[in-house]
Design an enzyme around this catalytic site. Structure first.
Site, PDB file in Angstrom:
ATOM      1  N   CYS A 154       0.804  -1.226   0.000  1.00  0.00           N
ATOM      2  CA  CYS A 154       0.000   0.000   0.000  1.00  0.00           C
ATOM      3  C   CYS A 154       0.836   1.275   0.000  1.00  0.00           C
ATOM      4  O   CYS A 154       0.300   2.374  -0.131  1.00  0.00           O
ATOM      5  CB  CYS A 154      -0.952  -0.012   1.190  1.00  0.00           C
ATOM      6  SG  CYS A 154      -2.080  -1.413   1.143  1.00  0.00           S
TER       7      CYS A 154
ATOM      8  N   HIS B 225      -1.996   7.847   6.936  1.00  0.00           N
ATOM      9  CA  HIS B 225      -2.329   6.585   6.275  1.00  0.00           C
ATOM     10  C   HIS B 225      -3.743   6.198   6.705  1.00  0.00           C
ATOM     11  O   HIS B 225      -4.544   5.791   5.873  1.00  0.00           O
ATOM     12  CB  HIS B 225      -1.301   5.523   6.656  1.00  0.00           C
ATOM     13  CG  HIS B 225      -1.469   4.234   5.926  1.00  0.00           C
ATOM     14  ND1 HIS B 225      -1.519   4.153   4.548  1.00  0.00           N
ATOM     15  CD2 HIS B 225      -1.617   2.959   6.379  1.00  0.00           C
ATOM     16  CE1 HIS B 225      -1.669   2.889   4.183  1.00  0.00           C
ATOM     17  NE2 HIS B 225      -1.731   2.146   5.267  1.00  0.00           N
TER      18      HIS B 225
ATOM     19  N   GLU C 227      -0.147   4.857  14.251  1.00  0.00           N
ATOM     20  CA  GLU C 227       0.166   6.113  13.578  1.00  0.00           C
ATOM     21  C   GLU C 227      -0.059   7.311  14.492  1.00  0.00           C
ATOM     22  O   GLU C 227       0.733   8.264  14.491  1.00  0.00           O
ATOM     23  CB  GLU C 227      -0.662   6.261  12.304  1.00  0.00           C
ATOM     24  CG  GLU C 227      -0.237   7.435  11.438  1.00  0.00           C
ATOM     25  CD  GLU C 227      -0.868   7.439  10.063  1.00  0.00           C
ATOM     26  OE1 GLU C 227      -0.431   8.245   9.222  1.00  0.00           O
ATOM     27  OE2 GLU C 227      -1.799   6.638   9.829  1.00  0.00           O
TER      28      GLU C 227
ATOM     29  N   LYS D 282      -9.058   8.515   3.541  1.00  0.00           N
ATOM     30  CA  LYS D 282      -9.592   7.168   3.313  1.00  0.00           C
ATOM     31  C   LYS D 282     -10.982   7.001   3.907  1.00  0.00           C
ATOM     32  O   LYS D 282     -11.697   6.064   3.542  1.00  0.00           O
ATOM     33  CB  LYS D 282      -8.648   6.120   3.898  1.00  0.00           C
ATOM     34  CG  LYS D 282      -7.363   5.906   3.128  1.00  0.00           C
ATOM     35  CD  LYS D 282      -6.571   4.739   3.696  1.00  0.00           C
ATOM     36  CE  LYS D 282      -5.267   4.517   2.939  1.00  0.00           C
ATOM     37  NZ  LYS D 282      -4.262   5.535   3.250  1.00  0.00           N
TER      38      LYS D 282
ATOM     39  N   HIS E 188      -9.615   2.580   0.768  1.00  0.00           N
ATOM     40  CA  HIS E 188      -8.174   2.352   0.646  1.00  0.00           C
ATOM     41  C   HIS E 188      -7.859   1.838  -0.758  1.00  0.00           C
ATOM     42  O   HIS E 188      -8.224   0.714  -1.107  1.00  0.00           O
ATOM     43  CB  HIS E 188      -7.740   1.334   1.706  1.00  0.00           C
ATOM     44  CG  HIS E 188      -6.267   1.180   1.846  1.00  0.00           C
ATOM     45  ND1 HIS E 188      -5.350   1.827   1.039  1.00  0.00           N
ATOM     46  CD2 HIS E 188      -5.521   0.431   2.709  1.00  0.00           C
ATOM     47  CE1 HIS E 188      -4.130   1.488   1.390  1.00  0.00           C
ATOM     48  NE2 HIS E 188      -4.208   0.638   2.394  1.00  0.00           N
TER      49      HIS E 188
ATOM     50  N   PHE F 251       1.869  -3.369   3.918  1.00  0.00           N
ATOM     51  CA  PHE F 251       2.176  -4.684   4.467  1.00  0.00           C
ATOM     52  C   PHE F 251       3.648  -4.998   4.196  1.00  0.00           C
ATOM     53  O   PHE F 251       4.176  -4.707   3.127  1.00  0.00           O
ATOM     54  CB  PHE F 251       1.316  -5.760   3.801  1.00  0.00           C
ATOM     55  CG  PHE F 251      -0.121  -5.782   4.246  1.00  0.00           C
ATOM     56  CD1 PHE F 251      -0.532  -5.139   5.405  1.00  0.00           C
ATOM     57  CD2 PHE F 251      -1.074  -6.468   3.513  1.00  0.00           C
ATOM     58  CE1 PHE F 251      -1.858  -5.168   5.817  1.00  0.00           C
ATOM     59  CE2 PHE F 251      -2.402  -6.514   3.912  1.00  0.00           C
ATOM     60  CZ  PHE F 251      -2.798  -5.868   5.062  1.00  0.00           C
TER      61      PHE F 251
END
Length: 417
Positions: free
Chosen positions: A165, A305, A316, A337, A342, A403
């Site tokens: 991502c 994110h 985060e 998002k 996403h 990931f």
């Protein structure tokens, strides 16, 4: 060697909120949710039955039938968004050194639609290997970069980046670095993804990574909310034209903002989970600040994110508190998002665009779908819940993580000659 300055001179977007940059920005500022029931396939037996799909997109409005057969949807999205960015930047090939213009394009997965179609046809056949000759060229993750360069004649550095991502954020960082070091004058960079299909949704369901809030799709993406239950899968593309400053000024280009810093780190922690204290995220933001020659107190806005996963949002938030300390509550934080879902490998690109436009317009889009505060997240942080905020944005950071522990932060600031 004197390092060169890099500016943004063109934007293109194909998103669940709109198929152009103006439509996308309008949706963000007005807090529109792009989530709805899945139409790409029959998801009735899936744990998740909704997504953030691109809407009202007909490839025949952009390509002829022969071309459509050659391009996986992820490539179609990438080419359409890059065409918008090239036009927005006012690029006239006859007046440019095409050897100094490159393309760096990203996708976390690549041609998953093509892979599904070809393997399904083989599996249900009689065993005879009747594969489409375009199977491999349609599927591979680098092909969109190739198509963009072929269409426009761009002959500079050309490759793909893949970091889950964080992929398109890495593409932007690479383009920024190559221009800064003098290896090119301009890049088309960004990413695209088309994974709203059975293996995409089913695979993320198996990981318990995506929301199953089928009774209320519009509020399925709930970043930083206590009751978040995973991200909402999205699709689309984002493209940016990055350009060396003197080159842009010489051709009278419109300048949106300046890319001034970047940070790339690894969590070195877990295959899918973030470092629980947000260590890698914190170091990525710190590196971006250091490259830009700025301090934490200079930052006005962070596009996080912010996927709406239980662990990721907490990590985060901790990273922000650790790095920015007493200044953290003064920053307008958001997660776009909450509206777009996403976009996986394309997330970094469309969120960098949102960050550029926040800097240019002094407007910070909201984080929507907040209902209950999470006691594990510092209550002093300002997540810009509910409504867009007007404030001067001189310096902003866009975060994208993937990931495997990949972390990318891009620092964007107002352009001052």
């Amino acid at each position: 060697m004197k390092l060169r300055r890099v500016v943004v001179t063109g934007l293109g977007a194909l998103t669940p909120l709109g198929n152009t940059v103006p439509a996308y920005w309008d949706g963000l500022v007005n807090g529109v949710s792009g989530a709805d029931r899945i139409t790409r396939f029959d998801a009735g037996r899936f744990k998740t039955q909704f997504a953030c799909e691109v809407k009202n997109f007909d490839p025949l409005n952009y390509f002829d039938r022969k071309e459509v057969r050659k391009y996986d949807p992820y490539a179609q999205y990438g080419m359409v968004s890059s065409d918008e960015a090239v036009a927005d930047a006012g690029l006239i090939p006859e007046k440019l050194d095409l050897n100094r213009i490159g393309v760096i394009w990203a996708s976390g997965i690549g041609g998953l639609v093509t892979f599904l179609e070809e393997v399904s046809a083989y599996a249900t056949g009689d065993g005879t290997p009747r594969f489409n000759p375009f199977f491999i060229p349609k599927m591979i993750a680098d092909i969109t970069a190739g198509h963009i360069s072929i269409k426009h004649g761009f002959k500079g550095p050309n490759f793909a980046t893949v970091s889950a991502c964080a992929s398109s954020a890495n593409a932007i960082v690479d383009a920024f670095s190559y221009i800064k070091w003098g290896k090119a004058d301009m890049f088309v960079c960004g990413g695209s993804e088309a994974a709203v299909n059975a293996p995409g949704v089913g695979g993320f369901n198996a990981m318990h990574a995506i929301s199953t809030r089928n009774d209320d799709p519009k509020t399925g993406s709930r970043p930083f909310d206590k009751d978040r239950d995973g991200f909402v899968i999205g699709e689309g593309a984002g493209a940016l034209i990055l350009e060396e400053l003197d080159h842009a000024l010489a051709r009278g280009a419109k300048i949106y903002a300046e890319v001034a810093g970047s940070g790339l780190t690894a969590d070195a922690y877990h295959m899918t989970g973030p470092h629980p204290e947000g260590d890698g995220a914190m170091r990525a933001m710190k590196a971006a600040l250091e490259e830009a020659g700025l301090s934490p107190a200079d930052v006005d806005h962070i596009n996080t994110h912010g996927t709406s996963t239980p662990l990721g949002d907490i990590a985060e938030a901790k990273a922000i508190v650790t790095l920015f300390g007493e200044h953290a509550p003064k920053i307008n934080i958001n997660s776009t998002k909450s509206m777009t879902g996403h976009l996986l490998g394309a997330a970094g690109a469309i969120e960098a665009i949102a960050t550029v436009l926040a800097v240019q317009n002094n407007i910070i889009p909201p984080t929507i779908n907040h209902f209950t505060d999470d006691p594990e997240i510092d209550p002093s942080l300002n997540f810009t819940f509910g409504k867009a905020v007007n404030r001067t944005v001189n310096v902003a950071i866009s975060n994208t993580f993937g990931f495997g522990g990949h972390n990318a932060s891009i620092l964007i600031k107002k352009f001052v000659k």
